[in-house]
Design an enzyme around this catalytic site. Structure first.
Site, PDB file in Angstrom:
ATOM      1  N   SER A  45       1.290 -67.894  17.392  1.00  0.00           N
ATOM      2  CA  SER A  45       1.206 -67.995  18.849  1.00  0.00           C
ATOM      3  C   SER A  45      -0.200 -68.231  19.371  1.00  0.00           C
ATOM      4  O   SER A  45      -0.366 -68.769  20.467  1.00  0.00           O
ATOM      5  CB  SER A  45       1.780 -66.731  19.488  1.00  0.00           C
ATOM      6  OG  SER A  45       1.117 -65.581  18.997  1.00  0.00           O
ATOM      7  N   HIS A 252      -2.597 -62.066  24.322  1.00  0.00           N
ATOM      8  CA  HIS A 252      -2.804 -63.448  23.905  1.00  0.00           C
ATOM      9  C   HIS A 252      -3.882 -64.083  24.789  1.00  0.00           C
ATOM     10  O   HIS A 252      -4.113 -63.646  25.916  1.00  0.00           O
ATOM     11  CB  HIS A 252      -1.511 -64.254  24.015  1.00  0.00           C
ATOM     12  CG  HIS A 252      -0.515 -63.950  22.957  1.00  0.00           C
ATOM     13  ND1 HIS A 252       0.373 -62.903  23.046  1.00  0.00           N
ATOM     14  CD2 HIS A 252      -0.272 -64.551  21.764  1.00  0.00           C
ATOM     15  CE1 HIS A 252       1.128 -62.875  21.950  1.00  0.00           C
ATOM     16  NE2 HIS A 252       0.755 -63.863  21.169  1.00  0.00           N
TER      17      HIS A 252
END
Length: 270
Positions: A45, A252
């Protein structure tokens, strides 16, 4: 609204977090420095661009962002071809089984982030957010043991497979940023002790990754310096903290983290 650990410990939220956190020196070179052939972007990711927004609907659950660093690099350097197979949640075996198809003898550049999911990043962060400090530290110890004993072999399998399929490629293995600025001023659900331990785990993961990359003749791109001053609790974050409304992007890089953190490191490593 400030969430406490007590309010966070609900079964529905635990399930949502457990699923959503899955990871889901040279001067800059221009395009002529790339070996003849195309660019293939592999990984998890952090490479697909979770947290950056602007997802390509055709990528489905892989959540490939139009502003992820691989797309930004390809746009700036116009390789002869560009294949973006990185996928949210990918582990080393997922890369080997499902992402290497575009590689070939003419591939000029490969980039990859992988290893965080193998080490249990999703479960580590879920444990640390929802359970007591002692449980967080114990889970980090388990992850550290895995990083030291099992992960090197998993990385070797990926790197060997890349080299076999694309023997002429310049391979850049990118690491992970430290998540927290220690001593920072922010409302966090984690203690300073937990933040310190999480940062140390990132350093340990990067160290093992860099060692195995070097063992295969690959270049390691360390992003920790690029993200320094932009960690969670820095006041100028390029990383999402826990997001109770959109848990999938928690921990993230933001779009700025992709363009200001990862992209320059890849560019300087090519």
């Amino acid at each position: 609204m400030r969430y406490t650990r007590a309010t966070a410990r609900t079964s529905s939220l635990f399930c949502a977090l457990a699923l959503a956190f899955t990871l889901t020196g040279a001067p800059a070179a221009d395009a002529t420095a790339v070996a003849p052939g195309g660019y293939v972007a592999l990984g998890d990711s952090y490479s697909s661009g979770v947290g950056a927004g602007g997802y390509d609907g055709a990528s489905g659950d892989c959540l490939r962002s139009t502003v992820a660093y691989p797309r930004l690099w390809a746009s700036a350097h116009s390789p002869s071809s560009f294949d973006f197979t990185a996928c949210s949640g990918a582990r080393t075996d997922d890369v080997v089984a499902g992402q290497l198809g575009p590689l070939g003898p003419g591939t000029g550049l490969v980039s990859i982030t992988v290893g965080g999911n193998d080490a249990g990043f999703a479960d580590v962060m879920t444990t640390c957010v929802l359970q007591p400090e002692s449980s967080c530290l114990a889970r980090l110890d388990e992850a550290d043991a895995y990083i030291g004993s099992t992960l090197p072999g998993r990385l070797d399998e990926v790197y060997a497979a890349i080299a076999a399929r694309a023997p002429a490629a310049h391979v850049v293995v990118l690491g992970y940023p430290r998540l927290y600025r220690l001593g920072g001023d922010c409302a966090s659900e984690l203690s300073e002790t937990e933040r310190t331990a999480i940062n140390k785990a990132a350093d340990r993961l990067n160290g093992v990754t860099a060692e195995r990359a070097a063992g295969h003749g690959f270049t390691f791109g360390d992003v920790t310096t690029a993200f320094t001053g932009h960690e969670i609790c820095s006041g100028n974050e390029w990383l999402h903290s826990v997001d109770w409304l959109d848990a999938g992007q928690s921990y993230h890089p933001t779009a700025r983290g992709q363009s200001g953190g990862y992209l320059p490191v890849l560019t300087s490593a090519v």
